[in-house]
Write an enzyme that holds these catalytic residues in place. Structure first.
Site, PDB file in Angstrom:
ATOM      1  CG  ASP A  32      -0.084   9.279  11.925  1.00  0.00           C
ATOM      2  OD1 ASP A  32      -1.334   9.160  11.915  1.00  0.00           O
ATOM      3  OD2 ASP A  32       0.679   8.307  12.104  1.00  0.00           O
ATOM      4  CG  ASP A 224      -4.237 -12.006   1.845  1.00  0.00           C
ATOM      5  OD1 ASP A 224      -5.211 -11.306   1.524  1.00  0.00           O
ATOM      6  OD2 ASP A 224      -3.141 -11.995   1.241  1.00  0.00           O
ATOM      7  CD  GLU A 277      -8.581 -12.720  -0.353  1.00  0.00           C
ATOM      8  OE1 GLU A 277      -8.991 -11.705  -0.947  1.00  0.00           O
ATOM      9  OE2 GLU A 277      -7.426 -12.816   0.107  1.00  0.00           O
TER      10      GLU A 277
END
Length: 588
Positions: A32, A224, A277
């Site tokens: 895909d 994050d 982060e």
């Protein structure tokens, strides 16, 4: 192998080499055009052969993909494009069977606007989860400097956002919701509403989700933009007049250490790899130490990703590029090597899924691509800290030659350019093409180059983003067949880290902080009456450069432990270094 100093605590994550996988671009098995979990399973032996100790897996959670998986709609489900939870468990087991650990991305500054929490939150002003996000009434434009015409609101709404913050992806950081007549905060895309960590229920739900993944056998988290979760009191306006931007207001908020301390106490332990982060400009070292100091005096993270070296070439806008010099890079890295030398631990990286390819940015991706790729690897694997390899870095993969905005997929690139074109700041893509080629995050997101076939062996279908045309000469198949390749050099470095404690735990001393071409330093480990010293010499130049050793080691016996040129020595002496030459002398 020497012993570790008595005041240094061994941790697996200090001794590890971490390999980052961006699953969308790693390996596609169903045709895909999008990488999948089965594709990673298919390459587990490749990772084992490379010698890495841990995998950081970018998000594979359920997501509508407004920001390539960083807009999560269900934290406990796997995106259909990537596979199933049973396939994820098969990947975990395959890695663990080979002694490779697995950490997952933790994205909890924001969710997708399709997450059940936000769907409930926006249903009404008194919804159960209304306070899970930042909702505010707008302001009268007559009482602010904001222009109502700059905001995408219905014609009958005559108000502006609660403050003047801008999204990190361009445009306002607030979106008007006509269902409840209020604005919600999103520091990133409008489909990524920010969670309100001041709400205890939010924290409880996040911690329960983290515990759920730990119960499923993961070995830690990459967190994050974690230093954005605490918002400043009152959400004050940025002040462009005094160069105060949204990011200056939003980072390292007043309750950040309270939130991370609570996370530490309820969820984390010292054997997990937890890397935060930390977006923003130069971080005070005192703040950095707070993040990585074990509790109860600190937040207890293993390490953080800072951005100082990533900002050296960054201008005020996405289409601006600033020149940098080697002493600038050394100054940043030296500050962190010394600053966290005895009171914390460093992460070591020069590229990732959010940054361009390191050999194109910090090396020479043309004539000396192979040499400079090896030199940069030598740097990262011989500094004090945990090195991170981003997929394809071990091949010396380069930036992509973008020719049009149609080739770009990243919202952090597309949005600001479209806004700049709309505002008449630039005429079109050609005005910023060189900057996009140099800085776009999509440079790192082009498919992994497995062989020299049409789609680099990444997919049998049409890839979701273009394959770099240099895959005909830069690919896994070719590099594994070449004993002098970048790939084999990386494998030697991962082996060296396992063989010599001085590479992991040795003290760092810079010797040439002001030299424009040479980066020279020692790593020294003293323990139990043993002394182990390495001298690292790096020529960051496409010309030959003379190396004069310091007087106190000139003439000392030595041998070359690893080098990207064929060289043999028995003493440390004056020598002419070849372009982008890297040497590690063993002085022990």
């Amino acid at each position: 192998m020497t012993s570790v100093p008595v005041d240094e605590e061994r941790r697996w994550w200090k001794e590890a080499v971490v390999y980052q996988i961006y699953p969308r671009s790693f390996n596609d098995t169903d045709g895909d055009g999008v990488g999948d979990i089965l594709g990673i399973i298919e390459k587990v032996d490749y990772l084992d052969d490379l010698g890495v100790d841990c995998i950081w897996l970018n998000p594979v959670y359920e997501s509508p993909n407004a920001d390539n998986g960083y807009d999560i709609s269900d934290y406990r489900a796997i995106m259909d494009e990537f596979g199933t939870m049973s396939e994820w468990e098969e990947l975990r087991d395959a890695l663990h069977e080979r002694g490779i650990r697995l950490i997952m991305d933790l994205v909890v500054n924001h969710t997708s606007d399709e997450h059940a929490w936000f769907v409930n939150s926006r249903a009404s002003t008194d919804a159960d989860k209304r306070d899970y996000y930042w909702w505010r009434e707008g302001r009268d434009p007559e009482k602010t400097d904001l222009d109502a015409d700059d905001y995408d609101t219905p014609d009958n709404v005559e108000e502006v956002p609660p403050n003047n913050w801008e999204s990190f992806f361009g445009g306002p950081a607030w979106t008007y919701d006509d269902q409840t007549g209020e604005w919600y905060l999103h520091l990133f895309d409008r489909k990524q509403p920010d969670l309100n960590w001041e709400n205890e229920a939010v924290r409880n739900d996040v911690f329960e989700m983290m515990e759920w993944w730990l119960d499923h056998g993961i070995d830690g988290f990459r967190m994050d933009v974690i230093n954005l979760i605490s918002k400043p009191d009152g959400l004050p306006d940025a002040d462009p007049e005094n160069d105060i931007k949204t990011i200056d207001r939003a980072v390292n908020g007043p309750q950040i250490h309270d939130y991370l301390g609570e996370m530490r106490d309820r969820v984390l332990d010292a054997d997990l790899l937890t890397v935060g982060e930390m977006v923003g400009d130069e971080m005070p070292m005192e703040t950095a130490r707070q993040y990585v100091t074990p509790g109860p005096d600190g937040d207890g993270l293993s390490m953080i990703f800072h951005f100082e070296h990533m900002l050296l070439d960054q201008g005020d806008e996405v289409w601006e590029l600033v020149e940098w010099e080697l002493p600038d890079l050394k100054a940043v890295m030296d500050r962190w090597q010394v600053g966290l030398g005895d009171e914390g631990w460093n992460s070591l990286y020069l590229n990732n899924h959010d940054q361009p390819r390191q050999v194109s940015r910090f090396g020479n991706d043309d004539e000396y691509r192979r040499e400079s790729a090896k030199l940069l690897a030598t740097l990262l694997h011989t500094l004090r800290g945990t090195p991170y390899i981003y997929q394809g870095e071990e091949l010396g993969m380069t930036n992509y030659p973008f020719d049009s905005l149609d080739e770009v997929r990243d919202v952090a690139t597309r949005n600001p350019i479209r806004n700049a074109i709309g505002a008449g700041i630039i005429d079109g893509f050609d005005d910023v093409k060189d900057i996009v080629r140099a800085k776009s995050r999509d440079n790192a997101r082009t498919p992994m180059q497995w062989d020299d076939s049409e789609h680099a062996g990444f997919t049998d279908g049409n890839p979701w983003i273009g394959v770099n045309p240099n895959n005909d000469r830069i690919n896994v198949e070719a590099e594994r067949a070449d004993s002098e390749s970048v790939w084999h050099y990386y494998r030697d470095l991962t082996s060296l880290r396992k063989d010599r404690d001085v590479v992991v735990y040795g003290d760092y001393e810079p010797l040439t902080p002001d030299h424009e071409s040479l980066w020279v330093y020692t790593r020294t480990l003293e323990a139990e009456d043993e002394h182990d010293t390495l001298l690292v010499v790096l020529n960051f130049d496409s010309d030959e450069t003379t190396f004069e050793p310091p007087a106190d080691i000139a003439g000392d016996s030595a041998e070359i432990l690893i080098s990207n040129y064929d060289v043999e020595v028995d003493t440390v002496e004056s020598t002419t270094l070849q372009p982008w030459e890297a040497r590690v002398y063993d002085l022990t």
